[in-house]
Design a protein around this motif. Structure first.
Motif, PDB file in Angstrom:
ATOM      1  N   LEU A 177      50.702  55.457 -12.671  1.00 13.42           N
ATOM      2  CA  LEU A 177      50.371  55.847 -14.050  1.00 13.42           C
ATOM      3  C   LEU A 177      50.474  54.653 -14.993  1.00 13.42           C
ATOM      4  O   LEU A 177      51.408  53.859 -14.915  1.00 13.42           O
ATOM      5  N   ALA A 178      49.547  54.552 -15.893  1.00 17.96           N
ATOM      6  CA  ALA A 178      49.543  53.483 -16.896  1.00 17.96           C
ATOM      7  C   ALA A 178      50.582  53.769 -17.974  1.00 17.96           C
ATOM      8  O   ALA A 178      50.955  54.924 -18.207  1.00 17.96           O
ATOM      9  N   ASP A 179      51.036  52.705 -18.630  1.00 25.04           N
ATOM     10  CA  ASP A 179      51.978  52.855 -19.738  1.00 25.04           C
ATOM     11  C   ASP A 179      51.440  53.822 -20.800  1.00 25.04           C
ATOM     12  O   ASP A 179      52.197  54.585 -21.389  1.00 25.04           O
ATOM     13  N   SER A 180      50.133  53.778 -21.045  1.00 24.39           N
ATOM     14  CA  SER A 180      49.544  54.630 -22.078  1.00 24.39           C
ATOM     15  C   SER A 180      49.682  56.117 -21.747  1.00 24.39           C
ATOM     16  O   SER A 180      49.673  56.960 -22.647  1.00 24.39           O
ATOM     17  N   VAL A 181      49.850  56.453 -20.475  1.00 24.63           N
ATOM     18  CA  VAL A 181      50.067  57.842 -20.061  1.00 24.63           C
ATOM     19  C   VAL A 181      51.554  58.171 -20.126  1.00 24.63           C
ATOM     20  O   VAL A 181      51.954  59.243 -20.588  1.00 24.63           O
ATOM     21  N   VAL A 182      52.373  57.259 -19.687  1.00 23.18           N
ATOM     22  CA  VAL A 182      53.819  57.468 -19.576  1.00 23.18           C
ATOM     23  C   VAL A 182      54.514  57.454 -20.939  1.00 23.18           C
ATOM     24  O   VAL A 182      55.390  58.275 -21.217  1.00 23.18           O
ATOM     25  N   ASN A 183      54.126  56.519 -21.808  1.00 23.24           N
ATOM     26  CA  ASN A 183      54.850  56.300 -23.061  1.00 23.24           C
ATOM     27  C   ASN A 183      54.970  57.513 -23.980  1.00 23.24           C
ATOM     28  O   ASN A 183      56.021  57.703 -24.585  1.00 23.24           O
ATOM     29  N   PRO A 184      53.955  58.366 -24.137  1.00 18.13           N
ATOM     30  CA  PRO A 184      54.148  59.540 -24.995  1.00 18.13           C
ATOM     31  C   PRO A 184      55.269  60.464 -24.490  1.00 18.13           C
ATOM     32  O   PRO A 184      56.010  61.038 -25.286  1.00 18.13           O
ATOM     33  N   PHE A 185      55.406  60.578 -23.184  1.00 12.90           N
ATOM     34  CA  PHE A 185      56.464  61.422 -22.624  1.00 12.90           C
ATOM     35  C   PHE A 185      57.829  60.771 -22.799  1.00 12.90           C
ATOM     36  O   PHE A 185      58.817  61.454 -23.061  1.00 12.90           O
ATOM     37  N   LEU A 186      57.870  59.449 -22.684  1.00 14.36           N
ATOM     38  CA  LEU A 186      59.125  58.737 -22.932  1.00 14.36           C
ATOM     39  C   LEU A 186      59.540  58.854 -24.396  1.00 14.36           C
ATOM     40  O   LEU A 186      60.714  59.060 -24.708  1.00 14.36           O
ATOM     41  N   THR A 187      58.571  58.759 -25.291  1.00 17.25           N
ATOM     42  CA  THR A 187      58.860  58.882 -26.719  1.00 17.25           C
ATOM     43  C   THR A 187      59.394  60.269 -27.041  1.00 17.25           C
ATOM     44  O   THR A 187      60.376  60.417 -27.783  1.00 17.25           O
ATOM     45  N   ASP A 188      58.770  61.290 -26.473  1.00 18.77           N
ATOM     46  CA  ASP A 188      59.235  62.669 -26.680  1.00 18.77           C
ATOM     47  C   ASP A 188      60.656  62.835 -26.153  1.00 18.77           C
ATOM     48  O   ASP A 188      61.527  63.374 -26.835  1.00 18.77           O
ATOM     49  N   ALA A 189      60.905  62.354 -24.951  1.00 23.01           N
ATOM     50  CA  ALA A 189      62.240  62.464 -24.356  1.00 23.01           C
ATOM     51  C   ALA A 189      63.256  61.675 -25.172  1.00 23.01           C
ATOM     52  O   ALA A 189      64.387  62.137 -25.379  1.00 23.01           O
ATOM     53  N   GLU A 190      62.870  60.506 -25.644  1.00 25.62           N
ATOM     54  CA  GLU A 190      63.754  59.649 -26.442  1.00 25.62           C
ATOM     55  C   GLU A 190      64.281  60.387 -27.672  1.00 25.62           C
ATOM     56  O   GLU A 190      65.441  60.258 -28.046  1.00 25.62           O
ATOM     57  N   THR A 191      63.422  61.187 -28.306  1.00 23.10           N
ATOM     58  CA  THR A 191      63.840  61.917 -29.502  1.00 23.10           C
ATOM     59  C   THR A 191      64.756  63.093 -29.180  1.00 23.10           C
ATOM     60  O   THR A 191      65.452  63.580 -30.052  1.00 23.10           O
ATOM     61  N   ARG A 192      64.763  63.540 -27.936  1.00 29.87           N
ATOM     62  CA  ARG A 192      65.562  64.700 -27.554  1.00 29.87           C
ATOM     63  C   ARG A 192      66.934  64.353 -26.976  1.00 29.87           C
ATOM     64  O   ARG A 192      67.805  65.206 -26.923  1.00 29.87           O
ATOM     65  N   VAL A 193      67.083  63.138 -26.487  1.00 29.49           N
ATOM     66  CA  VAL A 193      68.334  62.753 -25.828  1.00 29.49           C
ATOM     67  C   VAL A 193      69.229  62.048 -26.838  1.00 29.49           C
ATOM     68  O   VAL A 193      68.819  61.101 -27.487  1.00 29.49           O
ATOM     69  N   THR A 194      70.449  62.522 -26.963  1.00 36.99           N
ATOM     70  CA  THR A 194      71.384  61.981 -27.934  1.00 36.99           C
ATOM     71  C   THR A 194      71.697  60.513 -27.673  1.00 36.99           C
ATOM     72  O   THR A 194      71.690  60.056 -26.530  1.00 36.99           O
ATOM     73  N   THR A 195      71.977  59.808 -28.726  1.00 37.45           N
ATOM     74  CA  THR A 195      72.374  58.411 -28.601  1.00 37.45           C
ATOM     75  C   THR A 195      73.830  58.289 -28.165  1.00 37.45           C
ATOM     76  O   THR A 195      74.322  57.187 -27.951  1.00 37.45           O
ATOM     77  N   GLY A 196      74.515  59.429 -28.005  1.00 41.84           N
ATOM     78  CA  GLY A 196      75.907  59.427 -27.585  1.00 41.84           C
ATOM     79  C   GLY A 196      76.121  59.081 -26.123  1.00 41.84           C
ATOM     80  O   GLY A 196      77.240  58.767 -25.716  1.00 41.84           O
ATOM     81  N   PHE A 197      75.070  59.122 -25.327  1.00 42.49           N
ATOM     82  CA  PHE A 197      75.170  58.720 -23.923  1.00 42.49           C
ATOM     83  C   PHE A 197      75.498  57.230 -23.850  1.00 42.49           C
ATOM     84  O   PHE A 197      74.998  56.455 -24.656  1.00 42.49           O
ATOM     85  N   PRO A 198      76.270  56.823 -22.849  1.00 41.41           N
ATOM     86  CA  PRO A 198      76.389  55.375 -22.614  1.00 41.41           C
ATOM     87  C   PRO A 198      74.984  54.808 -22.358  1.00 41.41           C
ATOM     88  O   PRO A 198      74.144  55.488 -21.772  1.00 41.41           O
TER      89      PRO A 198
END
Length: 125
Positions: free
Chosen positions: A19-40
């Protein structure tokens, strides 16, 4: 998203290695907003990648007829006057995550790190 995140996505999800970055990145961005910054930091990178893989897998399942975009599971139907009720998406969040191996890995990370519940990992938007 940094390409290292896309690389981790492809490494953990070997079937998506092409998969190209252009396909993967929207899902990473969505996940990034959902996962707390409290994780190590190192653990958070994996949490984001696993959640993005779960979201991508579910999207592929939905687009191939495996699901719908309406909301939660149907909890009531009525033959006359067409009443259909759906469970709230919050009520089905854990069940949704358990539908893919990536969602289960994400839940395992939460449990391992002592967060205990996905609710403590999602930030309200």
């Amino acid at each position: 998203m940094a390409s290292a995140d896309a690389d981790l996505f492809r490494r953990l999800g070997a079937e998506y290695a092409t998969l190209a970055d252009s396909v993967v990145n929207p899902f990473l961005t969505d996940a990034e907003t959902r996962v707390t910054t409290g994780f190590p930091t190192a653990t958070r990178l994996y949490a984001v990648a696993y959640l993005a893989l779960h979201l991508y897998t579910m999207a592929q399942s939905s687009s191939s007829g495996g699901g719908g975009g309406v909301g939660g599971a149907v909890v009531a139907r009525k033959a006359r006057n067409w009443e259909i009720r759906y469970a709230s998406s919050a009520a089905t969040a854990n069940k949704d995550l358990e539908e893919t191996s990536y969602g289960r890995q994400y839940l395992a990370l939460i449990k391992e790190t002592g967060y205990g519940s996905p609710r403590t990992v999602f930030q309200s938007t």
